[in-house]
Design an enzyme around this catalytic site. Structure first.
Site, short mmCIF file in Angstrom:
data_model
loop_
_atom_site.label_atom_id
_atom_site.label_comp_id
_atom_site.label_asym_id
_atom_site.label_seq_id
_atom_site.Cartn_x
_atom_site.Cartn_y
_atom_site.Cartn_z
N PHE A 162 91.20 -16.18 89.49
CA PHE A 162 91.81 -15.77 90.76
C PHE A 162 92.79 -14.61 90.62
O PHE A 162 93.09 -13.93 91.59
CB PHE A 162 92.53 -16.97 91.41
CG PHE A 162 93.89 -17.27 90.83
CD1 PHE A 162 95.01 -16.55 91.23
CD2 PHE A 162 94.06 -18.24 89.85
CE1 PHE A 162 96.27 -16.80 90.69
CE2 PHE A 162 95.31 -18.49 89.30
CZ PHE A 162 96.41 -17.76 89.72
N GLU B 111 86.96 -18.92 93.75
CA GLU B 111 86.81 -19.39 95.14
C GLU B 111 88.13 -19.27 95.91
O GLU B 111 88.16 -19.44 97.12
CB GLU B 111 86.30 -20.84 95.14
CG GLU B 111 87.27 -21.90 94.60
CD GLU B 111 87.34 -21.95 93.07
OE1 GLU B 111 86.92 -20.98 92.39
OE2 GLU B 111 87.83 -22.97 92.55
N SER C 161 90.90 -20.02 82.47
CA SER C 161 91.80 -20.84 81.65
C SER C 161 91.08 -21.31 80.38
O SER C 161 89.84 -21.37 80.33
CB SER C 161 92.27 -22.04 82.46
OG SER C 161 91.15 -22.79 82.87
N CYS D 264 97.56 -12.80 82.77
CA CYS D 264 97.28 -13.35 81.44
C CYS D 264 98.05 -12.59 80.37
O CYS D 264 98.14 -13.04 79.24
CB CYS D 264 95.80 -13.30 81.15
SG CYS D 264 95.19 -11.62 81.12
N GLU E 226 100.52 -23.22 78.95
CA GLU E 226 100.53 -21.97 79.74
C GLU E 226 100.99 -22.35 81.15
O GLU E 226 100.34 -23.16 81.81
CB GLU E 226 99.13 -21.36 79.79
CG GLU E 226 99.12 -20.09 80.62
CD GLU E 226 97.72 -19.51 80.87
OE1 GLU E 226 96.78 -20.27 81.08
OE2 GLU E 226 97.61 -18.28 80.83
P1 NAD Z 1 90.10 -21.21 86.03
O1 NAD Z 1 89.69 -21.47 84.62
O2 NAD Z 1 90.58 -22.36 86.84
O3 NAD Z 1 88.87 -20.57 86.85
C1 NAD Z 1 88.16 -19.47 86.36
C2 NAD Z 1 86.76 -19.49 86.94
O4 NAD Z 1 86.10 -20.68 86.49
C3 NAD Z 1 86.71 -19.53 88.46
O5 NAD Z 1 85.66 -18.73 88.91
C4 NAD Z 1 86.48 -21.00 88.76
O6 NAD Z 1 85.78 -21.20 89.97
C5 NAD Z 1 85.65 -21.45 87.58
N1 NAD Z 1 85.84 -22.87 87.27
C6 NAD Z 1 86.94 -23.63 87.48
N2 NAD Z 1 86.75 -24.88 87.05
C7 NAD Z 1 85.49 -24.91 86.53
C8 NAD Z 1 84.72 -25.94 85.91
N3 NAD Z 1 85.20 -27.17 85.73
N4 NAD Z 1 83.48 -25.64 85.49
C9 NAD Z 1 82.98 -24.40 85.66
N5 NAD Z 1 83.67 -23.40 86.25
C10 NAD Z 1 84.92 -23.65 86.67
O7 NAD Z 1 91.18 -20.03 85.98
P2 NAD Z 1 92.05 -19.47 87.17
O8 NAD Z 1 93.09 -20.47 87.53
O9 NAD Z 1 91.19 -18.92 88.23
O10 NAD Z 1 92.76 -18.23 86.45
C11 NAD Z 1 93.93 -18.33 85.69
C12 NAD Z 1 93.62 -18.49 84.22
O11 NAD Z 1 92.85 -17.37 83.78
C13 NAD Z 1 94.86 -18.47 83.35
O12 NAD Z 1 94.70 -19.44 82.36
C14 NAD Z 1 94.88 -17.07 82.76
O13 NAD Z 1 95.56 -16.95 81.53
C15 NAD Z 1 93.43 -16.82 82.60
N6 NAD Z 1 93.15 -15.40 82.51
C16 NAD Z 1 92.83 -14.90 81.28
C17 NAD Z 1 92.59 -13.56 81.14
C18 NAD Z 1 92.23 -13.00 79.81
O14 NAD Z 1 91.83 -11.86 79.78
N7 NAD Z 1 92.33 -13.73 78.72
C19 NAD Z 1 92.65 -12.72 82.25
C20 NAD Z 1 92.96 -13.26 83.50
C21 NAD Z 1 93.21 -14.62 83.61
#
Ligand code: NAD
Length: 495
Positions: free
Chosen positions: A148, A175, A225, A280, A380
């Site tokens: 997101f 989403e 994440s 991140c 985190e």
């Molecule tokens: P998230 O892991 O909750 O979601 C990421 C994506 O995975 C979304 O599209 C979501 O719909 C999908 N998703 C969520 N739960 C799922 C499941 N159980 N099975 C399959 N798909 C699923 O992450 P977020 O809250 O949207 O974003 C924040 C996180 O992203 C933080 O941990 C941040 O550090 C990380 N992030 C990392 C980087 C990087 O480059 N390392 C960059 C941006 C964000």
């Protein structure tokens, strides 16, 4: 209330069978519904990407580049509109939204110049009359799953290079703020991308699993994440796919006694609280070397945060907006309220700040005397909470950071070139800043952490993504040269 649709094969689609709420985090109101794709809808999108692949991968490199030149122009022309979408669904302030777009543009510019990196190699006369050359071919249909916090930049990290390399894509954005991806897909097509090359499906685990389980998807790029990154890496690699899954972070900023403490404090405030800490690459741990440095930094950071303006991202005076959801805001608050019980000192408590309305706002927090083993350090948090860990030496600072399971970014603030150089050698982290708090590499380099911050072998965007989104093939050639041939059952040798 409007329904944010999928975008498949150049057209909006989507039933309202399963939907999710899209909030305006600044008001707390639900402003849209977003369609959640069924497995069948994702399969339709994958089929569209598969059908578009032969023609797109056969499209000339210069013609492909042309799409990116036009896309760059359109993105610049429409950036205010796109930034407004980001602010209304994510909450980040407009200036930050524009900053995100400008970093995403770097990937579009990189893609426009990609022809150079798709060149193969050639060796003449490896044996008498035999030449060898290598080519880079697209991998096929790519699944792109994004978080997101950067609804424009992270989709561009993936789609720009993947498409420029001749692949087609099914993008599953977060989403929570899905509109920007549909906007991007339409802009790509306005720039000349044929229908079906970039498809967008919205949703949750159902949609993601359909991408991971499809035999027609050959590579998966994920950013999100750590627990989800790990599970996506496992599920998709088990099925023989190529996967890069970037995870969470805990980024440490070391301040040496010789550093300019005022600029270090400015940098720490900007990097910890910018975008409400939902980056991140946000600095979440300030590692002060020596108690004198720690005392001075805590005082300087605390004195600076009092004047930060927190409010609706559409207000030009706001420097920090709300968090993404009410649940996330409450979770972030729980780390601050729990920190004192863990033995830390809460110097600035943002949870007590009050805001008008029902937006998902929280004030910024500064927590001193934090140590590993406390939840405020180990997890985190992904919010505006800066922890201070006190160490006595450079070696202790390095030991602390290298013991952490996250290894996305880090920085050192010092005036000593020798210390900075040694840090660069010693530190086990993917991206390092020297007097630069958020060392996100420019688009011509690749982005990625180590350890639990990245599962897979390739960093994202830049040259490593060209490698990720292509397969190399090596061709050995002999043309008749009028010398008589003969049978030889021995292993082919070039000697
Ligand atoms: P998230 O892991 O909750 O979601 C990421 C994506 O995975 C979304 O599209 C979501 O719909 C999908 N998703 C969520 N739960 C799922 C499941 N159980 N099975 C399959 N798909 C699923 O992450 P977020 O809250 O949207 O974003 C924040 C996180 O992203 C933080 O941990 C941040 O550090 C990380 N992030 C990392 C980087 C990087 O480059 N390392 C960059 C941006 C964000």
């Amino acid at each position: 209330m409007s329904l944010i649709p999928h975008y498949i094969n150049g057209a909006e689609s989507g039933s309202a069978e399963r939907t999710g709420n899209v909030f305006n985090p600044a008001t707390g109101e639900v402003q849209h519904q977003v369609a959640f794709a069924t497995t069948a809808e994702v399969e339709t999108a994958i089929a569209a990407a598969k059908a578009a692949l032969p023609a797109w991968s056969a499209t000339g490199l210069v013609k492909r580049a042309d799409v990116f030149f036009k896309l760059r122009h359109l993105l610049l022309e429409r950036q205010d509109e796109l930034a407004a979408i980001l602010t209304s669904e994510h909450g980040k302030v407009l200036s930050d939204a524009k900053g995100e777009i400008s970093r995403g543009l770097e990937n579009v510019e990189f893609a426009a110049g990609l022809v150079h990196l798709l060149k193969g190699e050639r060796s003449e006369q490896v044996s008498r009359g035999v030449d060898v050359h290598s080519v880079k071919q697209p991998v096929g249909v790519v699944g792109a799953i994004t978080p997101f916090n950067f609804p424009v930049m992270v989709p561009l990290w993936m789609t720009a290079t993947a498409i420029a390399c001749g692949n087609t894509v099914v993008l599953k954005p977060s989403e929570k703020d899905p509109s920007a991806s549909v906007f991007l897909a339409k802009l790509f097509e306005e720039a000349g991308l044929p229908a079906g090359v970039l498809n967008v499906v919205h949703g949750d685990k159902v949609a993601v699993d359909a991408i991971l389980d499809s035999p027609d998807v050959k590579a998966v790029s994920f950013v999100g994440s750590t627990p989800i990154a790990r599970s996506i890496y496992q599920r998709a690699t088990e099925q023989g796919k190529r996967v890069q899954a970037l995870g969470g972070a805990k980024n440490h900023m070391v301040v040496m006694p010789d550093a300019d403490l005022d600029s270090a404090a400015d940098a720490a405030v900007s990097a910890a609280y910018g975008s409400a800490g939902e980056r991140c690459m946000a600095v979440s741990v300030l590692v002060a070397v020596g108690d004198e440095v720690a005392d001075a930094l805590v005082e300087k950071v605390a004195s600076r945060v009092g004047s930060l303006t927190i409010g609706d991202g559409t207000d030009a005076a706001s420097e920090m907006g709300p968090l993404i959801t009410r649940e996330h805001r409450d979770k972030v608050a729980s780390y601050v309220t729990g920190a004192a019980a863990e033995g830390a000192t809460v110097v600035v408590d943002g949870t007590t700040q009050t805001f008008e309305g029902d937006g998902f706002f929280i004030g910024v927090s500064l927590v001193d005397h934090v140590t590993p083993g406390m939840k405020v350090y180990d997890d985190e948090i992904f919010g505006p909470v800066l922890s201070v860990v006190r160490v006595q030496t450079y070696a202790e600072a390095v030991e602390l950071i290298n013991a952490n399971n996250f290894a996305n970014g880090t920085a050192i603030f010092t005036r000593d070139g020798g210390t900075a150089r040694q840090f660069e050698v010693d530190i086990e982290v993917g991206m390092v800043g020297v007097n630069v708090p958020i060392p996100v590499p420019i688009g011509a380099y690749s982005f990625g952490g180590w350890k639990n911050s990245l599962f897979g072998d390739s960093h994202i965007y830049g040259p490593e993504s060209v490698h990720f989104y292509t397969r190399s093939k090596v061709v050995t050639t002999r043309w008749p040269d009028h010398t008589p041939s003969q049978i030889n059952l021995g292993f082919p040798s070039n000697h």
